[in-house]
Motif scaffolding. Structure first.
Motif, short mmCIF file in Angstrom:
data_model
loop_
_atom_site.label_atom_id
_atom_site.label_comp_id
_atom_site.label_asym_id
_atom_site.label_seq_id
_atom_site.Cartn_x
_atom_site.Cartn_y
_atom_site.Cartn_z
N SER A 147 -0.74 -8.30 -12.47
CA SER A 147 -0.78 -7.22 -11.73
C SER A 147 0.00 -7.40 -10.51
CB SER A 147 -1.83 -6.32 -11.69
OG SER A 147 -2.50 -6.24 -13.08
N PHE A 148 -0.48 -8.23 -9.93
CA PHE A 148 -0.17 -8.26 -8.37
C PHE A 148 1.54 -8.79 -8.21
CE2 PHE A 148 0.38 -10.87 -4.39
CZ PHE A 148 -0.12 -9.89 -3.43
N ALA A 149 1.79 -9.66 -9.47
CA ALA A 149 3.21 -10.05 -9.52
C ALA A 149 3.94 -8.86 -9.83
CB ALA A 149 3.34 -11.12 -10.52
N PHE A 150 3.77 -8.03 -10.73
CA PHE A 150 4.37 -6.84 -10.93
C PHE A 150 4.94 -5.95 -9.60
CE2 PHE A 150 4.98 -2.31 -12.26
CZ PHE A 150 5.94 -2.45 -13.14
N ILE A 203 -6.36 -6.60 -4.52
CA ILE A 203 -7.15 -8.00 -4.32
C ILE A 203 -8.74 -7.73 -4.07
CG2 ILE A 203 -7.28 -9.65 -2.32
CD1 ILE A 203 -4.56 -9.19 -1.69
N LEU A 204 -9.37 -6.69 -3.57
CA LEU A 204 -10.61 -6.30 -3.40
C LEU A 204 -11.28 -6.28 -4.97
CD1 LEU A 204 -10.93 -4.20 -0.70
CD2 LEU A 204 -11.52 -6.20 -0.55
N VAL A 205 -10.52 -5.69 -5.99
CA VAL A 205 -10.97 -5.51 -7.23
C VAL A 205 -11.17 -6.98 -7.92
CG1 VAL A 205 -10.62 -4.54 -9.37
CG2 VAL A 205 -10.31 -3.20 -7.73
N GLY A 206 -10.07 -7.95 -7.79
CA GLY A 206 -10.01 -9.17 -8.28
C GLY A 206 -11.09 -9.96 -7.79
N SER A 265 3.60 -2.78 1.16
CA SER A 265 2.64 -1.84 1.58
C SER A 265 1.27 -2.37 1.20
CB SER A 265 2.83 -0.69 0.84
OG SER A 265 4.13 -0.06 0.83
N TRP A 266 0.74 -2.71 2.29
CA TRP A 266 -0.83 -2.93 2.10
C TRP A 266 -1.67 -2.32 1.47
CZ3 TRP A 266 -1.87 -8.00 2.06
CH2 TRP A 266 -0.99 -9.07 2.50
N TRP A 267 -1.34 -0.87 1.59
CA TRP A 267 -2.34 0.10 0.88
C TRP A 267 -2.38 -0.25 -0.70
CZ3 TRP A 267 -0.73 3.54 -2.71
CH2 TRP A 267 0.64 3.68 -2.53
N VAL A 268 -1.38 -0.95 -1.13
CA VAL A 268 -1.46 -1.06 -2.69
C VAL A 268 -2.02 -2.58 -2.79
CG1 VAL A 268 0.21 -1.56 -4.65
CG2 VAL A 268 0.51 0.12 -2.92
N ARG A 269 -1.78 -3.59 -1.92
CA ARG A 269 -1.93 -4.87 -2.23
C ARG A 269 -3.68 -4.80 -2.05
NH1 ARG A 269 2.19 -8.43 1.29
NH2 ARG A 269 4.07 -8.43 -0.19
N VAL A 270 -4.26 -4.40 -0.93
CA VAL A 270 -5.54 -4.44 -0.76
C VAL A 270 -6.39 -3.95 -1.75
CG1 VAL A 270 -7.44 -3.74 1.00
CG2 VAL A 270 -5.20 -4.42 2.02
N PRO A 271 -6.37 -2.73 -2.32
CA PRO A 271 -7.39 -2.77 -3.44
C PRO A 271 -7.32 -3.44 -4.49
CG PRO A 271 -6.24 -0.56 -2.75
CD PRO A 271 -5.45 -1.86 -2.08
#
Length: 832
Positions: free
Chosen positions: A31-34, A275-278, A267-273
């Motif tokens: 997901s992160f790579a996509f 990463i937190l869920v993971g 955009s960190w507003w996409v990355r942060v959630p």
């Protein structure tokens, strides 16, 4: 320790109990790579769009500049076409309207028949007037292209002839009407300044932040050469654009000066959630699996270490057993050089027990009077440098017995480079040393025996040749006298028998030189074909007497003059030809000579006969010394069996080889290959032999120093018709006395005489303050060393016994022709 626990943690994470956690982790990474991939694509497209926009602007400006400038030139070209006869003033006035005020133009030139006659501005281009484009292949080709296409040819960039600088050239063909026919008149050539064009187009603008490259020299587009910028830009995923020229095109490439960016700000507003869920899912899962596996990992690690220790103990026990039972002595010294451990072989070899040796310095218990101190110093140096060292040294046992050992010392150092210990493996080589000494003694004895044999053969040669000189000489004198036919036949038999005996003596001398390593090969220029014909000529008479034919076949590419030892080559051929004649009763003998196809100075010569041949059992031994096919052949045909052995050695000396093929009763073929060199200077072809002119000798005084009365009598008879006044001396001392009294014009000096030999007598004569005549050595010794001794003593030539009348007379005349009698008188004495 840290590395150990890192390895353990890695092993736990790869356990199958962590499979659910790894699946969750994999979904998270995908997901992160996509998300990262989509962001990267957007960033890349945006960056390339910005570059493409700048490239488009540069392309438009460059096309506008070039088309605008060339359109101005077309008007000028039209004017020139209407008035081709205009002069420089008219051309400058017309060009002023086009060129002046426009910095794009470097200059304009008119070249009727491709020779520049008009130029503008003329002030800075006067040296171009008269330039002939026909003499420049590149310009001439472009002008021809303009003539054929009847249109503009736009080429470049190129370096400007005579004017200097670089630019692009626009060449317009000019056609004029003559007698109703339109013919090619010449060209109008204009140069656009290269870098001014780049500057106006914006390529050189640093604010764009781009690196440009252009290819398509002479308007060839993408298939042309790069003429601006770095060619590597085209291989860097560059933004490409086509610059359309009035004729042809260029390809423009551009990339950011810092290269394409490989990272971007997502955009960190996409990355942060994400990463937190993971983390909320993965961390608890990994902790639980880690706790459940930690105990099992520790147990396995401890078990493995226990097995390793047990295996190492067994390995050490094996090594200890091997070293202890080894036949070679093993000694381990600590870093201070004291013995730490020795095996049983050491105690057996030295007599010192384990307890007596441990703690001792090896030098204190093993060194003795004959131990080499230099070897001990080398051992210490290698140990200090930490280098393995192998050497031999004398040691002494406990009971005082001396013995030799070969020792191999291996120093061992720790990670810091400090010496830990030195292991020495030693072997008793006393018996080997004793054998080496015995072999050396045996070799010395053999060498002395060989020298004694050579000396004996030389002495016997002298003793045999001296009476042989009398026999052959007297038989020659008898052949010249008037004898009855029967007596003449008897003399001929005596002469031929003496010559055969002399050939045997020569073979024995060559064998002696061969064994002593003194049979040397000289090198000088000679006529190869004459050498071959000369060898055949020496045996032709014998062959004809037996009714045999001798054929000689020399290839057309056989060189005439080469450099080598013609005497030895002739000796080889004579041995082979002589054998062929000897063992052939009917048929013919054929000598063939040719060269290697790859090397014209690699000679191949073969001698084939139709004689008795050799059996398969005889062929392997045909080159052995004293070898004959069988005893019956030796009795029937004679010979020593040395000729082929000597021939083989001579061939090997000349970097070649010799072989034989034969069939019993069908004949034999010997073939050999030798290496010669190109002739340094083409030798002067000798004139046809003429009778000896004895007038050179008449009235001269000759001193003959010879201890053998027969030889003196023979030489007197040889020289009786020469008109010489001959004085005799029986030894060297008498010869010196007679020399002082008579002061002869020439001297014949025997080498071996009682009281004083010929070499020393010559030295004393050369030291006298008297006119010095030529001195010719007479000797029964035929070794090269004898010749060198004579020449070094001051003799002029060398005659080997038995003497031949013709050779003696020719040598006397030759020496007199090339010798000028002189005497070195001190200046003070000359004044008196």
């Amino acid at each position: 320790m840290e590395q150990h626990w890192t390895r353990l943690r890695g092993q736990r994470l790869l356990n199958k109990a962590f499979l659910p956690a790894w699946i969750v982790f994999g979904v998270f990474l995908i997901s992160f790579a996509f998300i990262e991939r989509q962001t990267h694509i957007i960033h890349t497209q945006t960056e390339r769009a910005e570059v493409l926009k700048s490239v488009g602007e540069v392309q438009s400006r460059m096309e506008g500049i070039i088309h605008s400038d060339l359109q101005l030139l077309r008007g000028l070209v039209a004017s020139v076409s209407l008035h081709p006869e205009m002069n420089q003033e008219e051309f400058s006035a017309l060009s002023h309207l086009v060129v002046d005020g426009n910095d794009d133009f470097y200059g304009i030139a008119i070249a009727p028949d491709l020779i520049v006659t008009l130029i503008h501005p003329i002030e800075r281009h006067q040296n171009v007037i008269g330039l002939n484009f026909n003499e420049n292949a590149a310009i001439s080709q472009l002008a021809e292209q303009a003539r054929i296409t009847r249109d503009l040819v736009f080429s470049g960039p190129f370096e400007l002839l005579k004017s200097g600088g670089t630019g692009f050239a626009a060449r317009f063909p000019i056609f004029v009407e003559r007698d109703g026919v339109e013919v090619f008149w010449g060209i109008v050539s204009s140069v656009l300044d290269e870098y001014h064009l780049y500057d106006r187009a914006g390529i050189l603008d640093p604010e764009l932040g781009l690196s440009f490259a252009i290819r398509g020299r002479n308007g060839l587009g993408a298939s042309g050469d790069v003429f601006f910028g770095d060619e590597e830009i085209f291989n860097s995923d560059a933004v490409l654009s086509t610059i359309n020229l009035p004729v042809g095109s260029w390809q423009l490439a551009a990339i950011p000066q810092a290269g394409w960016s490989t990272s971007h700000f997502a955009s960190w507003w996409v990355r942060v959630p994400v990463i937190l869920v993971g983390l909320l899912v993965l961390v608890p899962t990994f902790l639980m699996c880690s706790i459940s596996q930690q105990r099992n990992v520790m147990v396995k690690s401890l078990s493995r270490n226990e097995r390793q220790l047990r295996d190492q103990a067994q390995e050490l026990k094996k090594l200890s057993t091997v070293v202890e039972s080894a036949s070679d002595s093993v000694v381990i010294n600590d870093k201070f050089g004291r013995i730490q451990w020795v095996n049983k072989a050491f105690t057996d070899m030295t007599g010192y027990s384990f307890e007596e040796a441990v703690g001792q310095d090896p030098a204190n218990i093993l060194d003795g009077p004959e131990t080499n101190r230099e070897t001990i110093r080398q051992i210490h140096e290698h140990i200090e440098r930490g280098e393995p060292f192998r050497t031999e040294i004398v040691n002494y046992a406990k009971d005082g017995r001396k013995f030799w050992i070969e020792t191999y010392l291996v120093p061992t150092r720790d990670e810091k480079g400090e010496l830990l210990f030195t292991a020495a493996i030693e072997r008793d080589i006393t018996a080997t040393k004793r054998q080496e000494h015995e072999l050396a003694e045996a070799r010395n004895v053999a060498e002395r025996a060989t020298e004694a044999k050579s000396a004996f053969i030389a002495t016997m040669s002298h003793e045999i040749r001296t009476p042989m000189n009398g026999i052959i000489g007297m038989s020659e004198l008898l052949k010249e006298s008037k004898l009855p036919p029967e007596a003449r036949g008897h003399v001929k038999i005596v002469h031929e028998s003496a010559q055969s005996l002399l050939a045997i003596i020569n073979d024995i001398l060559d064998l002696s030189s061969l064994e002593a390593g003194k049979l040397e090969i000289s090198s000088h220029d000679f006529d190869l074909r004459k050498c071959i014909e000369g060898a055949v000529g020496l045996v032709r008479a014998t062959a004809l007497n037996k009714g045999l034919k001798i054929a000689v076949e020399m290839s057309d590419d056989l060189p005439y003059f080469v450099s080598g030892d013609d005497g030895r080559i002739r000796q080889i051929m004579l041995n082979l030809l002589g054998n062929a004649v000897k063992f052939t009763s009917e048929g013919q003998i054929t000598l063939r000579a040719n060269t290697d196809k790859k090397d014209s100075h690699r000679l191949h010569i073969e001698v084939e006969d139709t004689g008795i041949g050799l059996s398969d059992e005889q062929i392997p031994h045909v080159f052995d010394r004293f070898a004959q096919a069988d005893a019956g052949i030796a009795r029937k045909f004679g010979g020593t069996g040395l000729g082929l052995s000597i021939a083989r050695h001579l061939v090997h000396q000349m970097d070649g080889g010799i072989s034989v093929r034969s069939a019993l009763g069908k004949g034999t073929c010997f073939s050999f290959t030798i290496q010669v060199a190109p002739a340094v200077d083409v030798p002067i072809i000798e004139a046809v032999e003429r009778p000896i002119d004895l007038s050179v000798l008449r009235g001269l005084r000759l001193l003959l120093v010879e201890d053998n009365g027969t030889n003196r009598f023979l030489i007197h008879r040889f020289l009786k018709d020469a008109g010489l006044e001959i004085w005799d001396a029986k030894d060297g001392l008498e010869g010196i006395d007679v020399f002082e009294q008579v002061q002869p014009d020439i001297v014949l000096m025997d080498m071996s005489m009682p009281k004083l030999d010929g070499v020393e007598a010559t030295r004393r004569i050369r030291a006298m303050n008297l006119p010095q005549p030529p001195i010719i050595a007479l000797t029964a010794n035929a070794f090269e060393s004898d010749r060198e001794a004579c020449l070094n003593a001051g003799m002029n030539d060398f005659l080997s016994k038995p003497l031949q009348k013709k050779q003696l007379l020719a040598t006397l005349i030759e020496c007199l022709k090339h010798h000028e009698r002189h005497v070195d008188i001190p200046q003070a004495q000359a004044v008196n």
